[in-house]
Design a protein around this motif. Structure first.
Motif, PDB file in Angstrom:
ATOM      1  N   UNK A 160      28.408   3.685   0.492  1.00  0.00           N
ATOM      2  CA  UNK A 160      29.036   3.027  -0.657  1.00  0.00           C
ATOM      3  C   UNK A 160      28.282   3.297  -1.956  1.00  0.00           C
ATOM      4  N   UNK A 161      27.197   4.044  -1.888  1.00  0.00           N
ATOM      5  CA  UNK A 161      26.462   4.393  -3.107  1.00  0.00           C
ATOM      6  C   UNK A 161      24.964   4.194  -2.952  1.00  0.00           C
ATOM      7  N   UNK A 162      24.267   4.552  -3.987  1.00  0.00           N
ATOM      8  CA  UNK A 162      22.804   4.484  -4.018  1.00  0.00           C
ATOM      9  C   UNK A 162      22.307   3.061  -3.787  1.00  0.00           C
ATOM     10  N   UNK A 163      21.245   2.948  -2.989  1.00  0.00           N
ATOM     11  CA  UNK A 163      20.641   1.643  -2.690  1.00  0.00           C
ATOM     12  C   UNK A 163      19.133   1.746  -2.846  1.00  0.00           C
ATOM     13  N   UNK A 164      18.523   0.651  -3.279  1.00  0.00           N
ATOM     14  CA  UNK A 164      17.062   0.611  -3.384  1.00  0.00           C
ATOM     15  C   UNK A 164      16.467   0.469  -1.990  1.00  0.00           C
ATOM     16  N   UNK A 165      15.222   0.882  -1.854  1.00  0.00           N
ATOM     17  CA  UNK A 165      14.553   0.740  -0.565  1.00  0.00           C
ATOM     18  C   UNK A 165      14.477  -0.736  -0.168  1.00  0.00           C
ATOM     19  N   UNK A 166      14.307  -1.625  -1.142  1.00  0.00           N
ATOM     20  CA  UNK A 166      14.254  -3.060  -0.855  1.00  0.00           C
ATOM     21  C   UNK A 166      15.562  -3.578  -0.300  1.00  0.00           C
TER      22      UNK A 166
END
Length: 128
Positions: free
Chosen positions: A21-27
Protein backbone atom coordinates in the motif's frame (compact mmCIF):
# COMPACT_ATOMS: atom_id res chain seq x y z
CA UNK A 1 18.86 -17.48 0.31
CA UNK A 2 16.91 -16.72 -2.86
CA UNK A 3 13.73 -14.71 -3.26
CA UNK A 4 11.50 -17.79 -3.06
CA UNK A 5 13.19 -18.86 0.15
CA UNK A 6 12.59 -15.39 1.55
CA UNK A 7 8.91 -15.55 0.59
CA UNK A 8 8.56 -18.88 2.36
CA UNK A 9 8.46 -17.02 5.67
CA UNK A 10 4.97 -15.72 6.62
CA UNK A 11 6.34 -12.67 8.48
CA UNK A 12 8.26 -11.56 5.36
CA UNK A 13 5.20 -12.03 3.19
CA UNK A 14 3.21 -9.96 5.67
CA UNK A 15 5.82 -7.19 5.53
CA UNK A 16 5.54 -7.13 1.73
CA UNK A 17 1.76 -7.00 2.03
CA UNK A 18 2.11 -3.96 4.31
CA UNK A 19 4.45 -2.34 1.81
CA UNK A 20 2.07 -3.02 -1.07
CA UNK A 21 0.00 0.00 0.00
CA UNK A 22 3.04 2.29 -0.05
CA UNK A 23 6.17 3.32 1.78
CA UNK A 24 6.29 2.56 5.52
CA UNK A 25 8.71 3.56 8.25
CA UNK A 26 10.69 0.86 10.00
CA UNK A 27 8.83 1.78 13.21
CA UNK A 28 5.41 1.30 11.62
CA UNK A 29 6.45 -2.04 10.15
CA UNK A 30 7.95 -3.20 13.44
CA UNK A 31 4.85 -2.26 15.43
CA UNK A 32 2.47 -3.98 13.02
CA UNK A 33 4.47 -7.19 12.67
CA UNK A 34 5.42 -7.40 16.35
CA UNK A 35 1.78 -7.03 17.42
CA UNK A 36 0.39 -9.50 14.90
CA UNK A 37 3.16 -12.10 15.02
CA UNK A 38 4.45 -11.66 18.56
CA UNK A 39 8.07 -11.35 17.43
CA UNK A 40 10.79 -8.99 18.65
CA UNK A 41 11.98 -5.78 17.03
CA UNK A 42 15.30 -7.51 16.27
CA UNK A 43 13.47 -10.33 14.45
CA UNK A 44 11.50 -7.83 12.33
CA UNK A 45 14.79 -6.09 11.53
CA UNK A 46 16.25 -9.40 10.32
CA UNK A 47 13.20 -10.01 8.12
CA UNK A 48 13.56 -6.53 6.60
CA UNK A 49 17.25 -7.21 5.93
CA UNK A 50 16.39 -10.49 4.17
CA UNK A 51 13.90 -8.65 1.95
CA UNK A 52 16.51 -6.00 1.14
CA UNK A 53 19.32 -8.48 0.50
CA UNK A 54 17.15 -10.48 -1.90
CA UNK A 55 15.90 -7.55 -3.95
CA UNK A 56 12.31 -7.55 -2.73
CA UNK A 57 12.37 -4.26 -0.80
CA UNK A 58 14.26 -0.98 -0.89
CA UNK A 59 15.09 1.42 1.91
CA UNK A 60 15.33 5.22 1.97
CA UNK A 61 17.11 6.80 4.95
CA UNK A 62 15.61 10.13 6.08
CA UNK A 63 17.35 11.56 9.12
CA UNK A 64 16.90 9.12 11.98
CA UNK A 65 14.21 7.15 10.11
CA UNK A 66 14.32 4.46 7.46
CA UNK A 67 11.46 4.07 5.00
CA UNK A 68 10.84 0.82 3.16
CA UNK A 69 9.05 0.14 -0.11
CA UNK A 70 8.52 -2.88 -2.34
CA UNK A 71 11.28 -3.25 -4.94
CA UNK A 72 9.17 -3.39 -8.10
CA UNK A 73 12.12 -4.59 -10.19
CA UNK A 74 12.64 -7.52 -7.83
CA UNK A 75 8.99 -8.50 -8.08
CA UNK A 76 9.14 -8.19 -11.87
CA UNK A 77 12.08 -10.60 -11.92
CA UNK A 78 10.01 -13.11 -9.92
CA UNK A 79 6.93 -12.79 -12.10
CA UNK A 80 9.06 -12.96 -15.24
CA UNK A 81 10.62 -16.20 -14.06
CA UNK A 82 7.21 -17.63 -13.17
CA UNK A 83 5.75 -16.63 -16.54
CA UNK A 84 7.88 -19.24 -18.33
CA UNK A 85 5.59 -21.94 -16.96
CA UNK A 86 2.36 -22.76 -18.77
CA UNK A 87 -0.76 -21.61 -17.00
CA UNK A 88 -3.78 -23.91 -16.91
CA UNK A 89 -6.92 -22.37 -18.36
CA UNK A 90 -9.14 -20.82 -15.74
CA UNK A 91 -12.78 -21.61 -16.28
CA UNK A 92 -15.28 -18.83 -16.00
CA UNK A 93 -17.07 -19.88 -12.83
CA UNK A 94 -20.16 -17.96 -13.87
CA UNK A 95 -20.59 -19.61 -17.25
CA UNK A 96 -23.32 -22.21 -17.73
CA UNK A 97 -20.62 -24.74 -18.72
CA UNK A 98 -18.77 -24.39 -15.39
CA UNK A 99 -18.87 -27.62 -13.42
CA UNK A 100 -21.13 -27.49 -10.42
CA UNK A 101 -19.60 -28.90 -7.26
CA UNK A 102 -21.93 -30.51 -4.85
CA UNK A 103 -20.58 -31.90 -1.66
CA UNK A 104 -22.74 -34.61 -0.36
CA UNK A 105 -22.37 -36.40 2.92
CA UNK A 106 -22.67 -40.11 2.53
CA UNK A 107 -23.34 -42.29 5.53
CA UNK A 108 -21.03 -45.26 5.79
CA UNK A 109 -22.73 -48.51 5.11
CA UNK A 110 -23.45 -50.57 8.24
CA UNK A 111 -20.62 -52.96 7.39
CA UNK A 112 -18.02 -50.13 7.11
CA UNK A 113 -16.76 -47.40 9.44
CA UNK A 114 -16.74 -43.72 8.49
CA UNK A 115 -13.18 -44.18 7.20
CA UNK A 116 -14.13 -46.98 4.84
CA UNK A 117 -12.55 -49.71 6.95
CA UNK A 118 -14.62 -52.85 7.18
CA UNK A 119 -16.32 -52.73 10.58
CA UNK A 120 -15.16 -56.23 11.50
CA UNK A 121 -11.48 -55.30 11.05
CA UNK A 122 -11.91 -52.03 12.93
CA UNK A 123 -13.40 -53.82 15.95
CA UNK A 124 -10.60 -56.37 15.95
CA UNK A 125 -8.01 -53.58 15.86
CA UNK A 126 -9.66 -51.85 18.82
CA UNK A 127 -11.45 -49.25 16.69
CA UNK A 128 -15.16 -48.52 16.32
Amino acid sequence: MDAFGVLGNPARRQILELLASGEKSSGAITRAISEQRGISEAAVSQHLKALLDNGLATVRPAGMNRFYTVDIDGLHRLTSWLSQFPQPPRPDLHSPQAPQRRHQYRRPSPDRTAHGIPAVHARQAGGH
